[in-house]
Design a protein around this motif. Sequence first.
Motif, PDB file in Angstrom:
ATOM      1  N   VAL A   1      17.433  -0.026  65.492  1.00 46.27           N
ATOM      2  CA  VAL A   1      18.087  -0.166  66.743  1.00 46.27           C
ATOM      3  C   VAL A   1      19.709   0.252  66.647  1.00 46.27           C
ATOM      4  O   VAL A   1      20.033  -0.086  65.374  1.00 46.27           O
ATOM      5  N   CYS A   2      20.055   0.895  67.529  1.00 45.49           N
ATOM      6  CA  CYS A   2      21.565   1.472  67.273  1.00 45.49           C
ATOM      7  C   CYS A   2      22.286   0.761  68.411  1.00 45.49           C
ATOM      8  O   CYS A   2      21.705   0.577  69.419  1.00 45.49           O
ATOM      9  N   SER A   3      23.406   0.199  67.858  1.00 49.37           N
ATOM     10  CA  SER A   3      24.190  -0.467  68.761  1.00 49.37           C
ATOM     11  C   SER A   3      25.622  -0.161  68.693  1.00 49.37           C
ATOM     12  O   SER A   3      26.040   0.451  67.497  1.00 49.37           O
ATOM     13  N   TYR A   4      26.087   0.197  69.774  1.00 46.39           N
ATOM     14  CA  TYR A   4      27.407   0.893  69.896  1.00 46.39           C
ATOM     15  C   TYR A   4      28.479  -0.179  69.553  1.00 46.39           C
ATOM     16  O   TYR A   4      28.454  -1.406  69.948  1.00 46.39           O
ATOM     17  N   VAL A   5      29.609   0.196  68.749  1.00 46.30           N
ATOM     18  CA  VAL A   5      30.542  -0.558  68.256  1.00 46.30           C
ATOM     19  C   VAL A   5      31.774  -0.045  68.739  1.00 46.30           C
ATOM     20  O   VAL A   5      32.211   1.136  69.042  1.00 46.30           O
ATOM     21  N   ASN A   6      33.021  -0.972  68.832  1.00 40.90           N
ATOM     22  CA  ASN A   6      34.484  -0.437  69.113  1.00 40.90           C
ATOM     23  C   ASN A   6      35.360  -0.518  67.767  1.00 40.90           C
ATOM     24  O   ASN A   6      35.770  -1.841  67.922  1.00 40.90           O
ATOM     25  N   SER A   7      35.694   0.293  67.109  1.00 40.80           N
ATOM     26  CA  SER A   7      36.442  -0.072  65.953  1.00 40.80           C
ATOM     27  C   SER A   7      37.876  -0.256  66.516  1.00 40.80           C
ATOM     28  O   SER A   7      38.669  -0.922  65.798  1.00 40.80           O
ATOM     29  N   GLN A   8      38.140   0.408  67.694  1.00 36.11           N
ATOM     30  CA  GLN A   8      39.711   0.233  67.772  1.00 36.11           C
ATOM     31  C   GLN A   8      39.963  -1.444  68.307  1.00 36.11           C
ATOM     32  O   GLN A   8      41.044  -1.703  68.193  1.00 36.11           O
ATOM     33  N   THR A   9      38.862  -2.018  68.936  1.00 29.66           N
ATOM     34  CA  THR A   9      39.247  -3.304  69.370  1.00 29.66           C
ATOM     35  C   THR A   9      38.656  -4.262  68.138  1.00 29.66           C
ATOM     36  O   THR A   9      38.751  -5.515  68.313  1.00 29.66           O
ATOM     37  N   GLY A  10      38.552  -3.987  66.815  1.00 27.50           N
ATOM     38  CA  GLY A  10      38.053  -4.723  65.699  1.00 27.50           C
ATOM     39  C   GLY A  10      36.752  -5.213  65.744  1.00 27.50           C
ATOM     40  O   GLY A  10      36.317  -5.952  65.066  1.00 27.50           O
TER      41      GLY A  10
END
Length: 227
Positions: free
Chosen positions: A127-136
Motif C-alpha cells: 500500500v502506498c500512502s502519500y506524505v507531506n514532509s514539509q508539514t512534518g
Amino acid sequence: MKKIIYILFVCLSVIVFSSCKIQQSCLFSKQIVVDVNDNSIRCNEHSMLKITPSVLSLKEKKLYIEGRGLSSDMKTYISMILRESSSDQDSLIMASYDFILVKKAKKNQRIDANCMYHYDFENSSWVCSYVNSQTGDVPFVGEPCTFFRKVYVINRRNRMIIKDNFEDFSVIYIIQGKDNKTDFCTTAVWNPSDFSSLITTTGYIRERIDPISYDIAKNKYFEKAKR
C-alpha cells in the motif's frame, strides 16, 4: 597585479575545495562484505540487507565497495548523485551505475519523503500512502515492512533519482536519460519533456525498481522476526 593574484588564489581554492568534497562524498565505509552466494551485504559483521536472487542478483551487477576501482569520472558521477539525493552526509556502502547503497547518518530521524510504502499482511499487498514532509507529516522510520520514498527529478542532467529510505540505510536508484555530460546508465525510458515517456517510466519503476525495495523490506522484516 595583487588583485589578479588574489582572484586566481580564490578560484584555485574553490576548485581544490570542490575536489575535496567530491573525494569526501566517495569515501566508502570499511568492513563491507558482499556475499554473492547468500546475495546479501554485511557491514561490520552485521547483516544489512538481503535480496532474493531472482529479484536482483548482486553477482551480476558491477558493484564497487571501495574507492580503489573507481575512475575519476565515476567518482564525480557518484558524488553528484549523492548530492542531488541529499545523501552526501551518509556513509557510502556500495555503488554501481544505477544502484547505490548508503548507511544513514542518523537512525530514527524524520526523513524527507513523497510517500510511504507498507505491506498489508491481511490483503497480501503493498500500500502506498502519500506524505507531506514539509508539514512534518512523515512518521518515524522503523515500522515493520515499511519504507519511505523520495523522488528527485534533475532536469539539467535528464535523470530521475529514486531514494528509498529504510530504518538504517537508503537505496538510491538512478534512471538516466541521454545527457552529453553523463556517460553512465543511459536508458530510453526517461525523458522529462515527453509525457508518454513519463508513463513508460512509471511502468519501468513498477516493474524494475519496486520489486527490489519490496523484497528488501520483507527480508529485513523476516530477519528481525528470527532474532
